[in-house]
Design an enzyme around this catalytic site. Structure first.
Site, PDB file in Angstrom:
ATOM      1  N   ASN A 175     -33.540  25.102   4.396  1.00 19.80           N
ATOM      2  CA  ASN A 175     -34.723  25.329   3.556  1.00 19.80           C
ATOM      3  C   ASN A 175     -35.558  26.491   4.082  1.00 19.80           C
ATOM      4  O   ASN A 175     -36.037  27.336   3.312  1.00 19.80           O
ATOM      5  CB  ASN A 175     -35.596  24.068   3.523  1.00 19.80           C
ATOM      6  N   ARG A 233     -25.876  25.881 -12.562  1.00 10.71           N
ATOM      7  CA  ARG A 233     -25.129  25.797 -11.298  1.00 10.71           C
ATOM      8  C   ARG A 233     -23.926  24.880 -11.491  1.00 10.71           C
ATOM      9  O   ARG A 233     -24.049  23.803 -12.068  1.00 10.71           O
ATOM     10  CB  ARG A 233     -25.989  25.231 -10.164  1.00 10.71           C
ATOM     11  N   HIS A 284     -32.547  27.558 -17.988  1.00 10.53           N
ATOM     12  CA  HIS A 284     -32.585  26.429 -17.053  1.00 10.53           C
ATOM     13  C   HIS A 284     -32.436  25.092 -17.763  1.00 10.53           C
ATOM     14  O   HIS A 284     -32.390  24.051 -17.109  1.00 10.53           O
ATOM     15  CB  HIS A 284     -33.908  26.478 -16.259  1.00 10.53           C
ATOM     16  N   HIS A 313     -34.982  14.676  -7.915  1.00  8.41           N
ATOM     17  CA  HIS A 313     -34.873  15.886  -8.740  1.00  8.41           C
ATOM     18  C   HIS A 313     -35.240  15.715 -10.214  1.00  8.41           C
ATOM     19  O   HIS A 313     -35.496  16.703 -10.901  1.00  8.41           O
ATOM     20  CB  HIS A 313     -33.431  16.424  -8.630  1.00  8.41           C
TER      21      HIS A 313
END
Length: 669
Positions: free
Chosen positions: A44, A361, A421, A578
């Site tokens: 991160n 992704r 997205h 998430h």
């Protein structure tokens, strides 16, 4: 400038990464999982420096002196970030040394002394696998200081010959494995740089090796693309990718034993400031601990096997089942393999005419991508909107775009200036002379690897109205058409923020009338100024606002006259939280949504996102249960008090309760 108080984005994010770090010292976390959290913290922080710190440095270099919503200039923020990061890295080293000692008690030895029986094996590894790849550059007029690429490990070596000092740099090759595992009476894990350091005399015959120091540079890796000027976005991305390794230096990590003389040499050849230097114990870069964390299953979280609920199967019956009712899933507790299987079934089903998908992704070796290619080769129309600018997945997405096009898929790259997205899958099937659209809407990516690590919502429906709106969304993405009559699915950048503001205004009206008014929000980040101002307004109006925000949060909580009706908590646990879920009480007739959009300016204004209203009663109940479970957590939750997070602890009268563990133990349907 608003009179509201806001927390800076970067400072808030560092607070999140500290919460990740603290998992590595939580007694309830299994030993090897602590190593994983140390590795995640490092990974991160790498990205934070490559993107966020790099961006602030660019602003300072450009002479930008304006303050952000928190009242700080870029230069002030860089100083604050440096202070915080130096402390966090020091804490990380302390925690690592403690965990390392515990591992040794279980016969797992990390970075051991290379001696005895171990030395014979390691010397063989060095001779056969490492030495052929080592290429030292000894500094001289003929050998200038070499360019060190982003995140490349190096060894700075002090040498002596005939009474003269010499310096050499070994840049460890990118294709050399980082970690070597040796099993004797114990299991040893060694990094390639430590092995090289042990045998430096073999690398420099004729020299006296005086000492060596580990070194690593972090560079600006932000990939800026001017799409309006690009005739071929695919080729432009391919051209830009190599630049990521050669950006300006934003961080220098170096062995704490390095003397001032070495710093002087480095500063002479590499441009950096003193506060950009992180002097740490070896080993640098603890991401290698990912390779250690799977060594002993008894020292890790118990294996959890996701399951497919509702008695569903990814076979020829799946379409009939979806027509019966809507289905909602919560990965990784529910198995994402059902969605992968649905796409595989669709690719081979003779009645399927078309498959459309957005791709942000995908994992390496994705079965989903293989199924899409198979469908195209079978003559079905396959349309894929690929986001080439998905950060750090650009190269893989370019590869998938090329492969899908070669298979006969129609591949497009969305809308110039906007990242795509939203997560959508549409399967168009002809059944008894009529067209039926089967739609999958999700908060997460079509990535079969992270589906086992991230919590996310998946929704399957054959509802005609939803199907029509999903078709309109694809038409917007692929044909740049404009559609405004959204009833179920609200897209950004045009509709999500206005709808959220409208729904919060409605709750404020209920509060003013003395009725119950409540908003519950679960997102990854909150930093959009208009939304934050509206939340403060709602708090002042008496609306109860409960927010579950994993990462960045730009508002305060519990401050009298400003945010006393706001509760903010962050959950950091085994899985990465998430999903985005939004609940409005709406006068006792709740409205519940899932979304791909975090409450950030970039998501609201510069991306194509979706906010989808879940009108099915059972599915709404399912989502409300998730929110309630999150709000009850007293083992993995952190509560924001003012602008500081405190770990939630169960009271003497409470039983410890973790929402993730409860989902594992009891499931949800």
């Amino acid at each position: 400038m608003s009179n509201y108080r806001f927390i800076n984005r970067e400072i808030s994010w560092l607070g999140f990464n500290e919460r990740v770090l603290r998992e590595a010292e939580d007694e309830r976390v299994p030993l090897l999982e602590k190593l994983k959290f140390l590795a995640i913290f490092s990974s991160n922080l790498d990205e934070f420096f490559m993107i966020r710190v790099a961006g602030l440095m660019d602003q300072v270099n450009a002479g930008y002196t304006k303050t952000d919503i928190s009242g700080h200039t870029p230069e002030e923020l860089l100083h604050q970030i440096s202070d915080i990061c130096h402390k966090l890295v020091k804490d990380q080293q302390t925690i690592f040394n403690s965990v390392k000692k515990e591992c040794a008690k279980h016969h797992i030895v990390i970075e051991p002394n290379i001696e005895g029986d171990l030395e014979e094996i390691v010397e063989s590894i060095f001779t056969e696998e490492i030495m052929p790849l080592v290429s030292p550059v000894t500094l001289s007029s003929a050998n200038p200081f070499p360019f060190i690429y982003n995140l490349r490990h190096c060894i700075f070596v002090e040498l002596e010959k005939d009474g003269k000092k010499h310096y050499s740099i070994i840049i460890i090759p990118e294709n050399l494995q980082r970690v070597f595992k040796v099993k004797l009476h114990r299991t040893y894990f060694l990094t390639s740089e430590e092995i090289i350091a042990k045998y430096l005399q073999r690398v420099f015959p004729g020299y006296d090796v005086k000492d060596s120091y580990m070194l690593r540079l972090t560079r600006n890796a932000d990939l800026s693309v001017e799409e309006e000027e690009a005739e071929d976005l695919l080729k432009l991305i391919q051209k830009k990718l190599p630049a990521r390794k050669k950006g300006n230096v934003v961080r220098v990590e170096i062995d704490k034993r390095a003397p001032d003389e070495v710093f002087s040499i480095l500063k002479e050849h590499i441009h950096f400031e003193d506060e950009d230097v992180y002097v740490v114990d070896k080993p640098l870069d603890l991401t290698f601990l990912f390779a250690v964390s799977g060594e002993n299953k008894e020292l890790a979280y118990p294996v959890y096997t996701p399951y497919i609920p509702y008695g569903l199967k990814a076979d020829e019956t799946i379409f009939d089942r979806i027509k019966e009712r809507d289905y909602i899933f919560y990965r990784p507790y529910h198995d994402f393999a059902l969605i992968s299987g649905l796409i595989r079934v669709a690719a081979r089903d003779r009645d399927v005419l078309s498959i459309k998908m957005t791709l942000y992704r995908a994992n390496k070796g994705s079965s989903i991508m293989e199924s899409l290619a198979e469908a195209a080769r079978a003559g079905k129309q396959v349309c894929v909107v690929i986001e080439l600018k998905a950060r750090f997945d650009e190269e893989r997405n370019v590869e998938w775009a090329t492969k899908l096009e070669e298979a006969g898929c129609i591949v497009t790259y969305g809308i110039a200036g906007l990242k795509i997205h939203s997560k959508n899958l549409m399967i168009v099937r002809k059944e008894q002379g009529r067209i039926v659209r089967y739609n999958h809407l999700s908060t997460g990516n079509y990535n079969e690897s992270t589906a086992n690590l991230y919590t996310d919502i998946d929704y399957l429906t054959a509802d005609d109205e939803v199907g029509e709106e999903c078709a309109n969304l694809f038409n917007m993405l692929m044909g740049y058409t404009d559609y405004v009559q959204w009833k179920h699915l609200y897209p950004a950048p045009t509709h999500i923020k206005p709808k959220i503001l409208e729904f919060i205004d409605n709750e404020m009206e209920y509060a003013r009338k003395g009725k119950k008014a409540e908003v519950i929000v679960k997102v990854n980040s909150l930093i959009d100024k208009p939304l934050m101002e509206k939340i403060y307004d709602a708090s002042r109006a008496g609306v109860k606002i409960k927010m579950i925000i994993r990462g960045i949060c730009g508002i305060t909580a519990g401050e009298k006259g400003l945010s006393e009706n706001i509760q903010v908590r962050s959950i950091v646990g085994r899985f990465l939280e998430h999903p985005r879920i939004v609940y409005f009480h709406n006068g006792g007739k709740p409205r519940v949504f899932i979304s791909t959009a975090d409450w950030m300016e970039r998501n609201m204004d510069r991306r194509v996102e979706q906010l989808f209203e879940v009108k099915d009663k059972e599915a709404s109940r399912f989502l409300i249960k998730i929110l309630e479970c999150n709000l009850e957590d007293n083992t993995k939750a952190w509560e924001l008090r003012g602008d500081v997070y405190e770990k939630v602890q169960p009271s003497s009268k409470e039983k410890p309760f973790g929402c993730q563990q409860d989902m594992i133990d009891n499931g949800i349907e």
